[in-house]
Design an enzyme around this catalytic site. Structure first.
Site, mmCIF file in Angstrom:
data_model
loop_
_atom_site.group_PDB
_atom_site.id
_atom_site.type_symbol
_atom_site.label_atom_id
_atom_site.label_comp_id
_atom_site.label_asym_id
_atom_site.label_seq_id
_atom_site.Cartn_x
_atom_site.Cartn_y
_atom_site.Cartn_z
ATOM 1 C CG ASN A 83 -22.239 -7.744 20.831
ATOM 2 O OD1 ASN A 83 -22.780 -8.108 21.921
ATOM 3 N ND2 ASN A 83 -22.083 -8.379 19.241
ATOM 4 N NE ARG B 76 -26.576 -8.987 18.336
ATOM 5 C CZ ARG B 76 -25.798 -10.193 18.183
ATOM 6 N NH1 ARG B 76 -24.053 -10.405 17.999
ATOM 7 N NH2 ARG B 76 -26.733 -11.030 17.773
ATOM 8 N NE ARG C 196 -25.312 -21.163 18.395
ATOM 9 C CZ ARG C 196 -25.782 -19.963 18.293
ATOM 10 N NH1 ARG C 196 -26.778 -19.671 17.566
ATOM 11 N NH2 ARG C 196 -25.091 -18.825 18.260
ATOM 12 N N GLY D 136 -23.219 -17.632 4.463
ATOM 13 C CA GLY D 136 -24.045 -16.908 2.871
ATOM 14 C C GLY D 136 -23.662 -15.910 1.835
ATOM 15 C CD GLU E 83 -26.120 -9.014 13.477
ATOM 16 O OE1 GLU E 83 -24.784 -10.102 12.267
ATOM 17 O OE2 GLU E 83 -26.763 -9.625 13.897
#
Ligand code: ADP
Length: 398
Positions: free
Chosen positions: A8, A92, A242, A333, A385
Protein backbone atom coordinates in the site's frame (compact mmCIF):
# COMPACT_ATOMS: atom_id res chain seq x y z
CA UNK A 1 4.15 -21.66 2.87
CA UNK A 2 3.08 -19.61 -0.18
CA UNK A 3 2.96 -15.93 0.71
CA UNK A 4 1.65 -12.83 -1.02
CA UNK A 5 3.40 -9.50 -0.62
CA UNK A 6 0.76 -6.79 -0.21
CA UNK A 7 1.82 -3.21 -0.83
CA UNK A 8 0.00 0.00 0.00
CA UNK A 9 2.12 2.85 -1.31
CA UNK A 10 1.54 6.41 -0.22
CA UNK A 11 3.30 9.58 -1.30
CA UNK A 12 6.02 9.29 1.38
CA UNK A 13 5.42 5.80 2.79
CA UNK A 14 4.99 2.15 1.84
CA UNK A 15 2.99 -0.21 4.06
CA UNK A 16 3.88 -3.83 3.38
CA UNK A 17 2.66 -7.19 4.59
CA UNK A 18 3.62 -10.74 3.78
CA UNK A 19 0.35 -12.61 4.04
CA UNK A 20 -0.60 -16.26 3.96
CA UNK A 21 -3.86 -16.08 1.95
CA UNK A 22 -5.27 -19.00 3.96
CA UNK A 23 -4.92 -17.22 7.33
CA UNK A 24 -7.87 -15.88 9.36
CA UNK A 25 -8.71 -12.16 9.34
CA UNK A 26 -7.69 -11.74 12.97
CA UNK A 27 -4.36 -13.62 12.64
CA UNK A 28 -1.17 -11.57 12.46
CA UNK A 29 0.42 -11.56 9.01
CA UNK A 30 3.63 -13.56 8.52
CA UNK A 31 5.48 -10.24 8.48
CA UNK A 32 4.48 -6.60 8.22
CA UNK A 33 6.13 -3.24 8.19
CA UNK A 34 6.27 0.35 7.16
CA UNK A 35 8.70 2.47 5.16
CA UNK A 36 8.34 6.07 6.31
CA UNK A 37 9.53 9.56 5.41
CA UNK A 38 10.59 8.69 1.89
CA UNK A 39 12.35 11.66 0.31
CA UNK A 40 13.06 13.34 3.66
CA UNK A 41 16.48 13.68 5.31
CA UNK A 42 15.63 10.97 7.86
CA UNK A 43 13.79 7.83 6.81
CA UNK A 44 12.75 4.77 8.76
CA UNK A 45 11.81 1.15 8.04
CA UNK A 46 10.07 -0.94 10.68
CA UNK A 47 9.40 -4.66 10.46
CA UNK A 48 7.32 -6.97 12.63
CA UNK A 49 7.98 -10.68 12.34
CA UNK A 50 7.60 -13.63 14.72
CA UNK A 51 6.61 -11.41 17.64
CA UNK A 52 9.63 -9.12 17.31
CA UNK A 53 10.00 -5.59 16.04
CA UNK A 54 13.02 -4.42 14.05
CA UNK A 55 13.89 -0.94 12.86
CA UNK A 56 16.46 0.80 10.67
CA UNK A 57 16.91 4.51 10.20
CA UNK A 58 18.51 5.87 7.04
CA UNK A 59 17.78 8.51 4.44
CA UNK A 60 15.44 6.97 1.86
CA UNK A 61 15.68 8.79 -1.45
CA UNK A 62 12.66 7.30 -3.19
CA UNK A 63 10.20 4.39 -3.24
CA UNK A 64 12.73 2.16 -4.96
CA UNK A 65 15.32 2.69 -2.20
CA UNK A 66 12.57 2.25 0.41
CA UNK A 67 11.37 -1.09 -0.88
CA UNK A 68 14.96 -2.31 -1.35
CA UNK A 69 15.70 -1.41 2.28
CA UNK A 70 12.54 -3.18 3.45
CA UNK A 71 13.61 -6.32 1.55
CA UNK A 72 17.10 -6.12 3.09
CA UNK A 73 15.62 -5.91 6.58
CA UNK A 74 13.25 -8.78 5.83
CA UNK A 75 16.07 -10.95 4.45
CA UNK A 76 18.20 -10.17 7.50
CA UNK A 77 15.45 -11.58 9.72
CA UNK A 78 14.69 -14.60 7.56
CA UNK A 79 11.34 -13.39 6.19
CA UNK A 80 12.39 -11.73 2.94
CA UNK A 81 12.32 -12.83 -0.69
CA UNK A 82 15.56 -14.79 -0.08
CA UNK A 83 13.74 -17.23 2.24
CA UNK A 84 10.00 -16.71 1.86
CA UNK A 85 8.09 -18.19 -1.06
CA UNK A 86 6.45 -15.07 -2.51
CA UNK A 87 3.99 -16.23 -5.16
CA UNK A 88 2.38 -12.89 -6.02
CA UNK A 89 2.35 -9.20 -5.16
CA UNK A 90 -0.96 -7.47 -4.47
CA UNK A 91 -1.10 -3.69 -4.83
CA UNK A 92 -3.77 -1.53 -3.25
CA UNK A 93 -4.74 1.05 -5.85
CA UNK A 94 -6.98 3.82 -4.57
CA UNK A 95 -8.72 4.94 -7.74
CA UNK A 96 -9.94 2.68 -10.52
CA UNK A 97 -12.31 5.32 -11.96
CA UNK A 98 -15.04 3.88 -14.15
CA UNK A 99 -12.46 1.64 -15.85
CA UNK A 100 -11.99 -1.07 -13.26
CA UNK A 101 -14.58 -3.13 -11.42
CA UNK A 102 -12.41 -6.14 -10.65
CA UNK A 103 -8.77 -6.75 -9.66
CA UNK A 104 -6.35 -6.91 -12.60
CA UNK A 105 -3.09 -8.69 -13.33
CA UNK A 106 -0.73 -5.79 -13.88
CA UNK A 107 0.72 -5.23 -17.35
CA UNK A 108 2.29 -2.10 -18.84
CA UNK A 109 -1.11 -1.30 -20.30
CA UNK A 110 -2.81 -1.50 -16.89
CA UNK A 111 -0.15 0.81 -15.43
CA UNK A 112 -0.88 3.32 -18.22
CA UNK A 113 -4.61 3.11 -17.46
CA UNK A 114 -3.99 3.75 -13.75
CA UNK A 115 -1.80 6.69 -14.79
CA UNK A 116 -4.64 8.09 -16.88
CA UNK A 117 -6.74 8.18 -13.68
CA UNK A 118 -4.29 10.46 -11.83
CA UNK A 119 -6.50 13.56 -12.23
CA UNK A 120 -9.16 11.77 -10.13
CA UNK A 121 -6.75 10.88 -7.32
CA UNK A 122 -3.78 13.24 -7.65
CA UNK A 123 -2.38 12.36 -4.23
CA UNK A 124 -2.89 8.60 -4.30
CA UNK A 125 -2.56 7.11 -7.78
CA UNK A 126 0.96 8.50 -8.49
CA UNK A 127 2.21 6.87 -5.26
CA UNK A 128 0.42 3.62 -6.14
CA UNK A 129 2.11 3.65 -9.57
CA UNK A 130 5.52 4.26 -7.94
CA UNK A 131 4.94 1.24 -5.72
CA UNK A 132 3.90 -0.93 -8.68
CA UNK A 133 6.88 0.05 -10.82
CA UNK A 134 9.41 -0.42 -8.06
CA UNK A 135 8.01 -3.77 -6.97
CA UNK A 136 7.84 -5.05 -10.55
CA UNK A 137 11.51 -4.12 -10.99
CA UNK A 138 12.56 -5.87 -7.77
CA UNK A 139 10.29 -8.93 -8.19
CA UNK A 140 9.98 -9.30 -11.98
CA UNK A 141 9.20 -13.01 -11.97
CA UNK A 142 6.00 -13.10 -9.93
CA UNK A 143 2.58 -11.84 -11.04
CA UNK A 144 1.56 -8.43 -9.71
CA UNK A 145 -2.14 -7.71 -9.18
CA UNK A 146 -3.89 -4.36 -8.71
CA UNK A 147 -6.89 -4.29 -6.37
CA UNK A 148 -8.95 -1.11 -6.59
CA UNK A 149 -10.55 0.60 -3.60
CA UNK A 150 -13.34 1.78 -5.87
CA UNK A 151 -13.93 -1.53 -7.70
CA UNK A 152 -16.82 -2.90 -5.63
CA UNK A 153 -18.86 0.27 -6.22
CA UNK A 154 -18.62 0.06 -9.98
CA UNK A 155 -22.06 -1.58 -9.95
CA UNK A 156 -23.89 1.38 -8.38
CA UNK A 157 -26.90 2.47 -10.42
CA UNK A 158 -26.74 5.94 -12.01
CA UNK A 159 -29.27 7.35 -9.53
CA UNK A 160 -26.77 6.70 -6.72
CA UNK A 161 -23.57 7.27 -8.70
CA UNK A 162 -24.34 10.60 -10.35
CA UNK A 163 -24.53 14.04 -8.74
CA UNK A 164 -27.15 16.60 -9.70
CA UNK A 165 -24.55 18.82 -11.35
CA UNK A 166 -24.71 20.13 -14.94
CA UNK A 167 -24.29 16.87 -16.82
CA UNK A 168 -21.69 18.01 -19.38
CA UNK A 169 -19.39 19.58 -16.81
CA UNK A 170 -19.65 16.55 -14.55
CA UNK A 171 -18.95 14.09 -17.36
CA UNK A 172 -16.04 16.11 -18.76
CA UNK A 173 -14.34 16.12 -15.35
CA UNK A 174 -15.13 12.64 -14.10
CA UNK A 175 -17.38 14.09 -11.39
CA UNK A 176 -19.44 11.22 -9.96
CA UNK A 177 -19.58 9.03 -6.87
CA UNK A 178 -16.91 6.32 -6.98
CA UNK A 179 -16.87 5.13 -3.37
CA UNK A 180 -13.86 3.78 -1.47
CA UNK A 181 -13.06 1.01 1.06
CA UNK A 182 -14.62 -1.31 -1.52
CA UNK A 183 -12.27 -4.19 -0.72
CA UNK A 184 -13.40 -4.08 2.90
CA UNK A 185 -17.13 -3.77 2.18
CA UNK A 186 -16.96 -6.65 -0.29
CA UNK A 187 -14.91 -8.88 2.03
CA UNK A 188 -17.20 -8.23 5.00
CA UNK A 189 -20.42 -8.64 3.02
CA UNK A 190 -19.27 -12.04 1.71
CA UNK A 191 -18.47 -13.10 5.26
CA UNK A 192 -21.99 -12.08 6.32
CA UNK A 193 -23.46 -14.33 3.63
CA UNK A 194 -21.42 -17.19 5.09
CA UNK A 195 -22.60 -16.38 8.62
CA UNK A 196 -26.22 -16.37 7.44
CA UNK A 197 -25.56 -19.51 5.43
CA UNK A 198 -27.24 -17.93 2.41
CA UNK A 199 -25.95 -17.09 -1.06
CA UNK A 200 -24.85 -13.43 -1.34
CA UNK A 201 -27.46 -13.03 -4.10
CA UNK A 202 -30.24 -13.67 -1.59
CA UNK A 203 -29.19 -11.03 0.94
CA UNK A 204 -29.69 -7.31 1.35
CA UNK A 205 -27.30 -5.73 3.79
CA UNK A 206 -25.71 -2.61 5.17
CA UNK A 207 -21.98 -2.63 5.97
CA UNK A 208 -20.46 0.00 8.24
CA UNK A 209 -16.68 0.39 7.90
CA UNK A 210 -15.84 2.59 10.88
CA UNK A 211 -12.09 3.14 11.14
CA UNK A 212 -10.14 6.36 11.07
CA UNK A 213 -11.70 6.77 7.65
CA UNK A 214 -15.33 5.65 7.66
CA UNK A 215 -17.90 4.69 5.09
CA UNK A 216 -21.06 2.66 4.79
CA UNK A 217 -22.56 0.71 1.93
CA UNK A 218 -25.96 -0.57 0.89
CA UNK A 219 -25.62 -3.95 -0.82
CA UNK A 220 -28.44 -5.72 -2.64
CA UNK A 221 -27.87 -9.32 -3.63
CA UNK A 222 -24.10 -8.95 -3.48
CA UNK A 223 -24.04 -5.74 -5.56
CA UNK A 224 -23.34 -2.33 -4.03
CA UNK A 225 -26.24 0.03 -4.72
CA UNK A 226 -25.02 3.01 -2.69
CA UNK A 227 -22.16 4.19 -0.51
CA UNK A 228 -21.37 7.22 1.62
CA UNK A 229 -17.99 8.21 0.19
CA UNK A 230 -18.22 10.15 -3.03
CA UNK A 231 -15.94 11.36 -5.77
CA UNK A 232 -13.34 11.56 -3.00
CA UNK A 233 -13.02 9.87 0.41
CA UNK A 234 -14.01 13.14 2.13
CA UNK A 235 -17.77 12.61 1.80
CA UNK A 236 -20.29 10.81 3.96
CA UNK A 237 -19.84 9.86 7.60
CA UNK A 238 -18.04 11.94 10.21
CA UNK A 239 -14.52 10.47 10.39
CA UNK A 240 -11.40 10.69 12.58
CA UNK A 241 -10.16 13.89 10.96
CA UNK A 242 -12.45 14.31 7.91
CA UNK A 243 -15.70 16.26 7.99
CA UNK A 244 -17.85 13.89 5.96
CA UNK A 245 -20.88 15.52 4.28
CA UNK A 246 -21.09 19.28 4.59
CA UNK A 247 -22.99 21.96 2.72
CA UNK A 248 -20.69 22.66 -0.29
CA UNK A 249 -21.56 26.34 0.17
CA UNK A 250 -19.33 26.32 3.27
CA UNK A 251 -16.31 26.05 0.99
CA UNK A 252 -17.28 29.22 -0.93
CA UNK A 253 -17.98 30.99 2.34
CA UNK A 254 -14.58 30.12 3.84
CA UNK A 255 -12.87 31.12 0.59
CA UNK A 256 -14.72 34.40 0.06
CA UNK A 257 -15.44 35.60 3.59
CA UNK A 258 -12.74 34.01 5.75
CA UNK A 259 -9.99 34.52 3.15
CA UNK A 260 -8.86 30.90 3.28
CA UNK A 261 -7.10 29.46 0.23
CA UNK A 262 -8.38 26.31 -1.45
CA UNK A 263 -5.40 24.38 -0.05
CA UNK A 264 -6.15 25.62 3.47
CA UNK A 265 -9.78 24.55 3.16
CA UNK A 266 -8.64 21.17 1.82
CA UNK A 267 -6.40 20.74 4.90
CA UNK A 268 -9.19 21.92 7.22
CA UNK A 269 -11.77 19.46 5.91
CA UNK A 270 -9.40 16.49 5.55
CA UNK A 271 -7.09 16.88 8.55
CA UNK A 272 -8.61 19.22 11.12
CA UNK A 273 -12.27 18.26 11.05
CA UNK A 274 -14.29 15.20 12.02
CA UNK A 275 -14.09 13.94 15.59
CA UNK A 276 -10.62 15.50 15.98
CA UNK A 277 -11.71 18.92 14.82
CA UNK A 278 -14.56 18.89 17.34
CA UNK A 279 -12.81 17.32 20.34
CA UNK A 280 -9.04 17.48 19.80
CA UNK A 281 -8.62 13.69 19.48
CA UNK A 282 -9.41 11.24 16.70
CA UNK A 283 -8.88 7.98 18.55
CA UNK A 284 -12.16 6.67 19.99
CA UNK A 285 -10.38 5.21 23.02
CA UNK A 286 -9.25 8.71 23.98
CA UNK A 287 -12.62 10.18 23.07
CA UNK A 288 -14.33 7.71 25.43
CA UNK A 289 -12.01 8.67 28.30
CA UNK A 290 -12.82 12.33 27.72
CA UNK A 291 -16.55 11.57 27.68
CA UNK A 292 -16.17 9.64 30.94
CA UNK A 293 -14.51 12.76 32.38
CA UNK A 294 -17.53 14.81 31.24
CA UNK A 295 -15.69 16.70 28.51
CA UNK A 296 -18.50 18.53 26.67
CA UNK A 297 -16.62 18.84 23.35
CA UNK A 298 -15.97 15.10 23.29
CA UNK A 299 -19.62 14.39 24.06
CA UNK A 300 -20.77 16.70 21.27
CA UNK A 301 -18.29 15.18 18.79
CA UNK A 302 -19.58 11.72 19.64
CA UNK A 303 -23.19 12.78 19.21
CA UNK A 304 -22.56 14.40 15.84
CA UNK A 305 -20.75 11.22 14.75
CA UNK A 306 -23.63 8.97 15.84
CA UNK A 307 -26.29 11.28 14.38
CA UNK A 308 -24.68 11.20 10.96
CA UNK A 309 -24.18 7.43 11.12
CA UNK A 310 -27.87 6.86 11.96
CA UNK A 311 -28.91 9.12 9.08
CA UNK A 312 -27.08 6.87 6.65
CA UNK A 313 -28.33 3.65 8.22
CA UNK A 314 -31.91 4.95 7.96
CA UNK A 315 -31.56 6.04 4.36
CA UNK A 316 -30.02 2.71 3.33
CA UNK A 317 -32.83 0.78 5.03
CA UNK A 318 -35.28 2.66 2.84
CA UNK A 319 -33.09 2.27 -0.27
CA UNK A 320 -32.89 -1.50 0.27
CA UNK A 321 -36.48 -2.04 1.43
CA UNK A 322 -35.76 -5.41 3.00
CA UNK A 323 -32.59 -5.72 5.09
CA UNK A 324 -31.19 -9.03 6.35
CA UNK A 325 -28.12 -7.78 8.16
CA UNK A 326 -26.26 -4.73 9.39
CA UNK A 327 -22.54 -5.26 10.04
CA UNK A 328 -19.87 -3.28 11.85
CA UNK A 329 -16.21 -3.47 10.89
CA UNK A 330 -12.79 -1.69 11.15
CA UNK A 331 -11.11 -0.24 14.26
CA UNK A 332 -14.10 1.57 15.77
CA UNK A 333 -16.78 -0.79 14.43
CA UNK A 334 -15.00 -3.90 15.71
CA UNK A 335 -14.05 -2.56 19.13
CA UNK A 336 -16.32 0.23 20.30
CA UNK A 337 -19.28 -1.34 22.11
CA UNK A 338 -20.98 2.03 22.70
CA UNK A 339 -20.78 3.17 19.08
CA UNK A 340 -22.53 -0.05 18.03
CA UNK A 341 -25.18 0.22 20.72
CA UNK A 342 -25.89 3.90 20.05
CA UNK A 343 -25.87 3.54 16.26
CA UNK A 344 -28.75 1.06 16.47
CA UNK A 345 -30.50 2.15 19.69
CA UNK A 346 -34.32 2.41 19.79
CA UNK A 347 -34.85 0.68 16.45
CA UNK A 348 -36.84 -2.27 17.83
CA UNK A 349 -39.80 -0.99 15.81
CA UNK A 350 -37.71 -1.54 12.69
CA UNK A 351 -36.81 -5.09 13.74
CA UNK A 352 -33.33 -4.29 15.09
CA UNK A 353 -32.46 -5.51 18.59
CA UNK A 354 -28.90 -5.64 19.90
CA UNK A 355 -28.11 -8.11 22.69
CA UNK A 356 -25.99 -6.14 25.22
CA UNK A 357 -24.06 -9.21 26.38
CA UNK A 358 -23.21 -10.36 22.87
CA UNK A 359 -22.30 -6.78 21.97
CA UNK A 360 -19.83 -6.61 24.87
CA UNK A 361 -17.85 -9.71 23.81
CA UNK A 362 -14.20 -9.05 22.83
CA UNK A 363 -13.18 -8.75 19.19
CA UNK A 364 -11.97 -12.28 18.55
CA UNK A 365 -13.66 -12.91 15.22
CA UNK A 366 -16.91 -12.65 13.26
CA UNK A 367 -19.94 -12.73 15.57
CA UNK A 368 -23.64 -11.96 15.82
CA UNK A 369 -24.56 -9.26 18.35
CA UNK A 370 -28.34 -9.11 17.81
CA UNK A 371 -30.90 -11.01 19.86
CA UNK A 372 -32.27 -14.28 18.51
CA UNK A 373 -35.61 -12.58 17.78
CA UNK A 374 -34.10 -9.56 15.98
CA UNK A 375 -35.62 -9.57 12.47
CA UNK A 376 -32.52 -7.83 11.10
CA UNK A 377 -29.33 -9.57 12.18
CA UNK A 378 -26.48 -7.42 13.46
CA UNK A 379 -22.90 -8.66 13.10
CA UNK A 380 -19.36 -7.62 13.86
CA UNK A 381 -16.95 -8.90 11.22
CA UNK A 382 -13.26 -8.01 11.53
CA UNK A 383 -12.04 -6.69 8.21
CA UNK A 384 -8.62 -7.31 6.77
CA UNK A 385 -8.04 -5.48 3.51
CA UNK A 386 -4.51 -6.85 3.11
CA UNK A 387 -5.80 -10.41 3.42
CA UNK A 388 -8.52 -9.71 0.86
CA UNK A 389 -5.93 -8.22 -1.52
CA UNK A 390 -3.64 -11.22 -0.93
CA UNK A 391 -6.47 -13.63 -1.79
CA UNK A 392 -7.29 -11.80 -5.02
CA UNK A 393 -3.61 -11.70 -5.97
CA UNK A 394 -3.16 -15.42 -5.31
CA UNK A 395 -6.33 -16.27 -7.23
CA UNK A 396 -5.38 -14.19 -10.27
CA UNK A 397 -1.78 -15.39 -10.18
CA UNK A 398 -2.80 -19.03 -10.55
P1 ADP B 1 -7.57 3.05 9.45
O1 ADP B 1 -7.20 1.76 8.75
O2 ADP B 1 -8.65 3.83 8.80
O3 ADP B 1 -6.41 3.88 9.93
P2 ADP B 1 -8.59 1.36 11.61
O4 ADP B 1 -9.68 0.58 10.99
O5 ADP B 1 -7.36 0.64 12.03
O6 ADP B 1 -8.25 2.65 10.79
O7 ADP B 1 -9.20 2.11 12.88
C1 ADP B 1 -8.40 2.92 13.69
C2 ADP B 1 -9.29 3.57 14.74
O8 ADP B 1 -10.02 2.56 15.44
C3 ADP B 1 -8.54 4.30 15.81
O9 ADP B 1 -8.26 5.63 15.44
C4 ADP B 1 -9.52 4.26 16.97
O10 ADP B 1 -10.39 5.36 16.87
C5 ADP B 1 -10.33 3.00 16.74
N1 ADP B 1 -10.03 1.94 17.69
C6 ADP B 1 -9.03 1.03 17.64
N2 ADP B 1 -9.09 0.20 18.70
C7 ADP B 1 -10.15 0.59 19.43
C8 ADP B 1 -10.74 0.14 20.66
N3 ADP B 1 -10.25 -0.89 21.33
N4 ADP B 1 -11.84 0.79 21.10
C9 ADP B 1 -12.36 1.83 20.42
N5 ADP B 1 -11.84 2.31 19.27
C10 ADP B 1 -10.76 1.70 18.78
Amino acid sequence: MSLVLVLNSGSSSIKFQLVDPTQHATDDPFASGLVEQIGEPKGKVTLKHAGEKHEVEAPIADHSAGLALAFELMNEHGCGPADADIVAVGHRVVHGGILFSAPQVITDEIVDMVRDLIPLAPLHNPANIDGIEVARAILPDVPHVAVFDTGFFHSMPPAAALYAIEAETAAANGVRRYGFHGTSHEYVSKKVAELLDLPAEAINQITLHLGNGASCAAIRGGQAIDTSMGMTPLAGLVMGTRSGDIDPGIIFHLYRSAGMSIDEIDQLLNKRSGVKGLSGVNDFRELRKMIDNEDQDAWLAYNIYIHQLRRYIGSYMIALGRVNAITFTAGVGENDVDVRADALAHLEGFGIKIDPERNALPNTGPREISTDDSAIKVFVVPTNEELAIARYAKELAE
